[in-house]
Each structure stands twice: as structure tokens, then as C-alpha cells.
Design an enzyme around this catalytic site. Structure first.
Site, PDB file in Angstrom:
ATOM      1  N   GLN A   1       1.029  -1.333  -0.324  1.00 44.32           N
ATOM      2  CA  GLN A   1       0.195   0.440   0.405  1.00 44.32           C
ATOM      3  C   GLN A   1       0.715   1.734   0.165  1.00 44.32           C
ATOM      4  OE1 GLN A   1      -1.874  -0.466   3.341  1.00 44.32           O
ATOM      5  NE2 GLN A   1      -3.623  -2.289   2.642  1.00 44.32           N
ATOM      6  N   ASN A   2       1.851   1.291   0.149  1.00 42.12           N
ATOM      7  CA  ASN A   2       3.362   2.147   0.028  1.00 42.12           C
ATOM      8  C   ASN A   2       3.611   2.297  -1.496  1.00 42.12           C
ATOM      9  OD1 ASN A   2       3.321   1.930   2.757  1.00 42.12           O
ATOM     10  ND2 ASN A   2       4.717   0.345   2.642  1.00 42.12           N
TER      11      ASN A   2
ATOM     12  N   HIS B   1      -1.222   1.322  -4.760  1.00 43.44           N
ATOM     13  CA  HIS B   1      -1.279   3.008  -4.496  1.00 43.44           C
ATOM     14  C   HIS B   1      -0.441   3.728  -5.620  1.00 43.44           C
ATOM     15  CE1 HIS B   1      -3.458   2.214  -0.643  1.00 43.44           C
ATOM     16  NE2 HIS B   1      -4.330   2.169  -1.934  1.00 43.44           N
TER      17      HIS B   1
ATOM     18  N   CYS C   1       2.091  12.014 -17.264  1.00 49.28           N
ATOM     19  CA  CYS C   1       1.839  13.078 -17.541  1.00 49.28           C
ATOM     20  C   CYS C   1      -0.155  13.729 -17.842  1.00 49.28           C
ATOM     21  CB  CYS C   1       1.832  14.374 -18.942  1.00 49.28           C
ATOM     22  SG  CYS C   1       1.306  13.336 -20.366  1.00 49.28           S
TER      23      CYS C   1
ATOM     24  N   SER D   1      -3.051  -1.124   9.654  1.00 50.92           N
ATOM     25  CA  SER D   1      -3.639  -1.665  10.191  1.00 50.92           C
ATOM     26  C   SER D   1      -4.946  -2.778   9.068  1.00 50.92           C
ATOM     27  CB  SER D   1      -4.221  -0.746  11.162  1.00 50.92           C
ATOM     28  OG  SER D   1      -4.488   0.325   9.887  1.00 50.92           O
TER      29      SER D   1
END
Ligand SMILES: [Zn+2]
Length: 275
Positions: free
Chosen positions: A100-101, A118, A126, A219
Site C-alpha cells: 500500500q506504500n 497505490h 503526464c 492496520s
């Protein structure tokens, strides 16, 4: 430090190797990147992509903050946890890491099978034609457009996400795509955007091919992570959790090992048992 009995139970999970791994902000805190969802960090309203695209003031503030923040984040490196996971992959103990980092630390540590749910903040693209650049390239263009700006603002406060809170941004010139002139943005999933379908499908495929799912430093506040846990539960494979603090799935029966602790110290201890 985790109880040795818990570590042994975690090590036993690797009898069903390869495991799929899902990581969150907790694995990068030992590299000095604060977990903005963690305890003790002030809440900060995330910038939405709609604001970024529609309001030049947001883009000025973003690039100014990114430039000044980069001066202090340049010393960030992968920690023992990232490095251990890269060795696990090489040894066939894991089939990849889903993260998720957006900090690029798994790739820098040497992991090759990396699914960035992510996106990756070190990639800039662009918005019209998907031309791609590195963050360092674009920050260099920022410096040419705004001579002396970075040095003048070097003392600005740094936000939990690593960007600086620069106040004087009215006269900032923002870089645009040198190929087509369109707006440049980080290749990350912003608040208000969805994880791209092909990315999620690649993550699903790792879970589908794994003998277990190991969650580290998350979490599970993010819905995408929960969906991957559901996939593992449907397959009936064991789920292990290493995290400081509670997670959204602590009460579930399918969590077979739950270790309260830091990622780096736990993974190093685990590696000693797997040798
Ligand atoms: Zn372009």
C-alpha cells in the site's frame, strides 16, 4: 520483540510456501517515514485529485512541498524488513509483495515481484498522454523554473507524508510535460481515485497462487487490503499478521498467527528460524 513461540508458528506457515505478502506504512517507519495513520500523528486532510487537477494553487503548493521535502527525504533507504522480504522472494519463500506504500522501498531493497496498489511516488506521469518521468527529473525542472526557491524554504516544516509545508507559493511556477505540455502528476492513487483494475488483478493472482497471506505493518484501514484478505479467506489459506497496534481483522478466526511488533525486528527473527 515477538514471543519466540509466535515466531515459530509464523515460521511453520512457510511450510506452505510461497506466501503472498501485503505491506503497509508500518514496514517503512523504520526507514524514517512516519505512518500518518499511526498513533500520535495529527490528522491531515488528504489532497484529492479533483483539487489537484482543477486548482493551480494546489499544484503550486504540491510541487513546492515536494521540492523542499525531497531535501530531507533523500537519505531515506530500505530497512532490514524490506531487505529480508527481498531475500525471502529470492529463496522462493514468497511469491511477491503487494504494498500500500508509494515509497519505492521494496524495489530499492531488491524485491522484483512488487504490486504497488497505490502507485509509486518516484514516478511522475503526464495527464494527457501518460508520458513518464522520474521525480528527480521533474524536481530538476522545478529548480530551473524557480531558481533559489528550494534553498530559501529549506527550513519549512515537514508533513507526515514527507512533503514540506511551504507557505509562500503564490509565485511558484509548476513544471508541465515537456512532450505535450499537459499537467504532470505523481503516479499514485490519490484520495478519490480507485486502485487500477489490472493492478488489483495482479495482487489477486499472487494471493491465488500462495499457500498463505502474510500482512505486515498495516492496520487494514484501506478497503483494497481487506478485499485481498477476503480472497485468502475464501481459499481457506492461513493468514498471519505482524503489526504494531490493532488491525481490522484481529478478531477473525482465519488469522492463525498475530504478532504485535515491528516489521524489521520480527522479520529478522523469523529469518533466523527459516534458515
Ligand atoms: Zn505528455
Amino acid at each position: 520483540m515477538a514471543h519466540s513461540g509466535e515466531l515459530e508458528r509464523l515460521a511453520e506457515l512457510f511450510d506452505a510456501a510461497p506466501l503472498a505478502v501485503l505491506t503497509g506504512a508500518g514496514i517503512s517507519t523504520d526507514s524514517g517515514i512516519p505512518d500518518y495513520r499511526g498513533a500520535g500523528t495529527p490528522p491531515r486532510t488528504p489532497m484529492s485529485i479533483a483539487q489537484f487537477m482543477s486548482d493551480p494553487a494546489y499544484r503550486r503548493r504540491f510541487w513546492a512541498g515536494a521540492r523542499v521535502g525531497s531535501m530531507r527525504s533523500s537519505g531515506v533507504t530500505p530497512n532490514a524488513g524490506h531487505l529480508a522480504l527481498a531475500r525471502f522472494e529470492t529463496a522462493g519463500l514468497t511469491n511477491g509483495v503487494i504494498t500500500q506504500n508509494v515509497d519505492n522501498l521494496h524495489r530499492r531493497a531488491g524485491s522484483r515481484s512488487v504490486v504497488e496498489l497505490h502507485g509509486n511516488g518516484s514516478v511522475i506521469r503526464c495527464t494527457e498522454n501518460d508520458h513518464r518521468f522520474t521525480r528527480d527529473q521533474v524536481l530538476g525542472w522545478f529548480d530551473r523554473l524557480n531558481p533559489g526557491f528550494a534553498v530559501r524554504n529549506a527550513g519549512a516544516e515537514i508533513a507526515p507524508d514527507g512533503d514540506a509545508l511551504v507557505s509562500e507559493t503564490d509565485t511558484v511556477e509548476t513544471p508541465s510535460c515537456p512532450e505535450c505540455g499537459s499537467i504532470l502528476r505523481p503516479d499514485v492513487v490519490y484520495f478519490g481515485e480507485l486502485v487500477p483494475r489490472p493492478v488489483f488483478e495482479t495482487a489477486e493472482a499472487l494471493v491465488a497462487a500462495a499457500g498463505g497471506l502474510l500482512l505486515i505493518g498495516t492496520s487494514l484501514a484501506v478497503n483494497t487490503g481487506i478485499r485481498l484478505v477476503h480472497r485468502a479467506q475464501l481459499r481457506g489459506i492461513p493468514i498471519a499478521v505482524i503489526n504494531r497496534g490493532p488491525t481490522a481483522i484481529d478478531a477473525r478466526e482465519s488469522v492463525t498467527v498475530r504478532i504485535e511488533g515491528g516489521a524489521a525486528e520480527t522479520l529478522e527473527g523469523l529469518e533466523g528460524l527459516l534458515r
